[in-house]
Design an enzyme around this catalytic site. Sequence first.
Site, short mmCIF file in Angstrom:
data_model
loop_
_atom_site.label_atom_id
_atom_site.label_comp_id
_atom_site.label_asym_id
_atom_site.label_seq_id
_atom_site.Cartn_x
_atom_site.Cartn_y
_atom_site.Cartn_z
N SER A 107 0.83 -1.21 0.00
CA SER A 107 0.00 0.00 0.00
C SER A 107 0.87 1.27 0.00
O SER A 107 1.96 1.28 0.57
CB SER A 107 -0.87 -0.01 1.26
OG SER A 107 -1.41 1.26 1.50
N TYR A 130 -2.47 5.70 -4.43
CA TYR A 130 -3.62 6.59 -4.32
C TYR A 130 -3.26 7.86 -5.06
O TYR A 130 -2.15 8.37 -4.90
CB TYR A 130 -3.89 6.97 -2.86
CG TYR A 130 -4.59 5.92 -2.05
CD1 TYR A 130 -5.82 5.42 -2.43
CD2 TYR A 130 -4.03 5.44 -0.87
CE1 TYR A 130 -6.48 4.47 -1.67
CE2 TYR A 130 -4.68 4.49 -0.10
CZ TYR A 130 -5.90 4.01 -0.50
OH TYR A 130 -6.56 3.07 0.25
N THR A 156 -5.80 2.68 -6.93
CA THR A 156 -7.07 2.57 -6.22
C THR A 156 -7.94 3.78 -6.51
O THR A 156 -7.53 4.92 -6.30
CB THR A 156 -6.82 2.42 -4.70
OG1 THR A 156 -6.05 1.24 -4.51
CG2 THR A 156 -8.11 2.33 -3.92
N LYS A 252 -8.21 -0.57 -9.25
CA LYS A 252 -8.90 -1.22 -8.13
C LYS A 252 -10.06 -0.36 -7.64
O LYS A 252 -9.91 0.85 -7.46
CB LYS A 252 -7.89 -1.43 -7.00
CG LYS A 252 -8.44 -2.00 -5.73
CD LYS A 252 -7.30 -2.44 -4.83
CE LYS A 252 -7.77 -2.97 -3.51
NZ LYS A 252 -8.20 -1.91 -2.60
N HIS A 276 -13.64 -1.95 -1.56
CA HIS A 276 -12.68 -1.61 -0.49
C HIS A 276 -12.98 -2.41 0.78
O HIS A 276 -12.81 -1.92 1.90
CB HIS A 276 -12.73 -0.10 -0.21
CG HIS A 276 -11.38 0.50 0.04
ND1 HIS A 276 -10.65 1.13 -0.94
CD2 HIS A 276 -10.59 0.57 1.16
CE1 HIS A 276 -9.50 1.56 -0.42
NE2 HIS A 276 -9.44 1.22 0.85
C1 FMN Z 1 -7.10 -2.52 7.33
C2 FMN Z 1 -7.27 -2.32 5.85
C3 FMN Z 1 -6.52 -1.35 5.21
C4 FMN Z 1 -6.66 -1.17 3.84
N1 FMN Z 1 -5.85 -0.26 3.21
C5 FMN Z 1 -5.91 -0.15 1.86
C6 FMN Z 1 -4.99 0.67 1.18
O1 FMN Z 1 -4.11 1.29 1.77
N2 FMN Z 1 -5.12 0.76 -0.17
C7 FMN Z 1 -6.08 0.07 -0.87
O2 FMN Z 1 -6.16 0.20 -2.09
N3 FMN Z 1 -6.94 -0.71 -0.23
C8 FMN Z 1 -6.87 -0.86 1.10
N4 FMN Z 1 -7.72 -1.72 1.75
C9 FMN Z 1 -8.71 -2.50 0.96
C10 FMN Z 1 -8.09 -3.83 0.52
O3 FMN Z 1 -7.08 -3.63 -0.44
C11 FMN Z 1 -9.14 -4.74 -0.11
O4 FMN Z 1 -9.81 -4.06 -1.14
C12 FMN Z 1 -10.15 -5.27 0.90
O5 FMN Z 1 -9.53 -5.51 2.15
C13 FMN Z 1 -10.78 -6.55 0.39
O6 FMN Z 1 -11.76 -7.01 1.23
P1 FMN Z 1 -11.48 -8.10 2.39
O7 FMN Z 1 -10.80 -7.35 3.50
O8 FMN Z 1 -12.83 -8.53 2.79
O9 FMN Z 1 -10.60 -9.18 1.84
C14 FMN Z 1 -7.60 -1.94 3.10
C15 FMN Z 1 -8.34 -2.90 3.77
C16 FMN Z 1 -8.18 -3.13 5.13
C17 FMN Z 1 -8.98 -4.21 5.80
#
Ligand code: FMN
Length: 394
Positions: A107, A130, A156, A252, A276
Amino acid sequence: MTVITSIADLRELARRRVPRAMFDYADRGSYDEITIRRNRADLEAIAFRQRVAIDVSAQSLATTIAGEPATMPVAIAPTGLTGLFYPDGEIVGARAAQAFGIPFCLSTLSICSIEDVRAAVSKPFWFQLYLMRDRDFNQHLIARAQAAQCSAIVLTLDLQVQGVRRQDLKNGLAIPPRLTARNAFEIAMRPSWALGVLFGRRRSFGNLEGRMPGATGLVTLSQWIATQFDPTVSWKDVEWVRSQWPGKLILKGVLDAEDARLACESGADAIVVSNHGGRQLDGAPSTISALPAVVEATDGRCEVLLDGGVQCGQDVLRALALGAKACLIGKSFLYALAAMGGEGVTTALDLIRKELAVSLALTGCNNVQAVDRSILFDSAPAATLTRSVVKASS
Ligand SMILES: Cc1cc2nc3c(=O)[nH]c(=O)nc-3n(C[C@H](O)[C@H](O)[C@H](O)COP(=O)(O)O)c2cc1C
């Protein structure tokens, strides 16, 4: 807990190992949490068509994801603050993914920097970007990803404004963070987490350090980030990233057929059908329910990946059946990392691999790349017949 049999077991371990505010940051969704629940409920509702007496001894789970070979159709999703769940969490996660033979995505908002991770692994990883108001900074990050030989940029698109996770506010995980009495107690009760993470070497946003004079710590940088999410982002900006980045571009956060068509036109190599993880637009559909229309809209012009609620091999198989090339795991990865570090991540991946292999066999298939809708119960002619017979006789 001695025997780990599921992601749910790892989640339970994680709950005990990290302070409540961190656990909730991973575990909870935005607003009324309708979408986060839908992600799981809609996956669980999809039934398989069980087949018998088919030779399934020559199984293959291997595939390619965005052009790269992978030992199974799973990648690690980008998650911010991963290094606060486990010391050097991003490095630990990237190493586990590399050893397993699947892609790891770092990330923008990681604790370990692009360069830290690059120095720790030998295979290329993906970098998630981002688009921030500070476009020079975006350009700088893209150049760093290129210098680190990242194989893909995951751009994203579903965080142009920030959804609210109410539990984070209650837990003091806001900007600026509040150290509540409960947080202090939770930290005191988890000395091994505190020693490794709070007193560890890396404790800030590794990729952002040095960007703002005077802002070095998590608090000041969080304040800067909050001002950086850019509501003006448009397809022109996506094209700009495309023009800056010669490698694979993965978009994404695409959840809509019309957006999927535009994504293909923007020159993306792949898209991730994502909400997300239920952390942004509450009330959005589950990713699995949005998947078929997106796949149809892309019409094979770019690869379709999916994340959101994926917690077992059966979920991966469901997504493949509806046209995804592979799945990304966010929460499942974080639970595993928080529970047991690299060993936890390997355990989670191993569980998913075995569940996928068994489920594939029981649907009469040998090869993940050949999976299609015919393995689903609904698409079987007999299922339709059974339903109408049941209806007629009731
Ligand atoms: C704690 C956390 C932090 C996240 N941070 C980012 C991030 O920095 N950038 C991003 O594109 N998605 C982020 N996401 C979304 C994840 O990339 C992903 O889309 C999502 O977790 C998928 O769903 P799931 O948690 O049910 O597997 C984050 C998700 C979580 C749970």
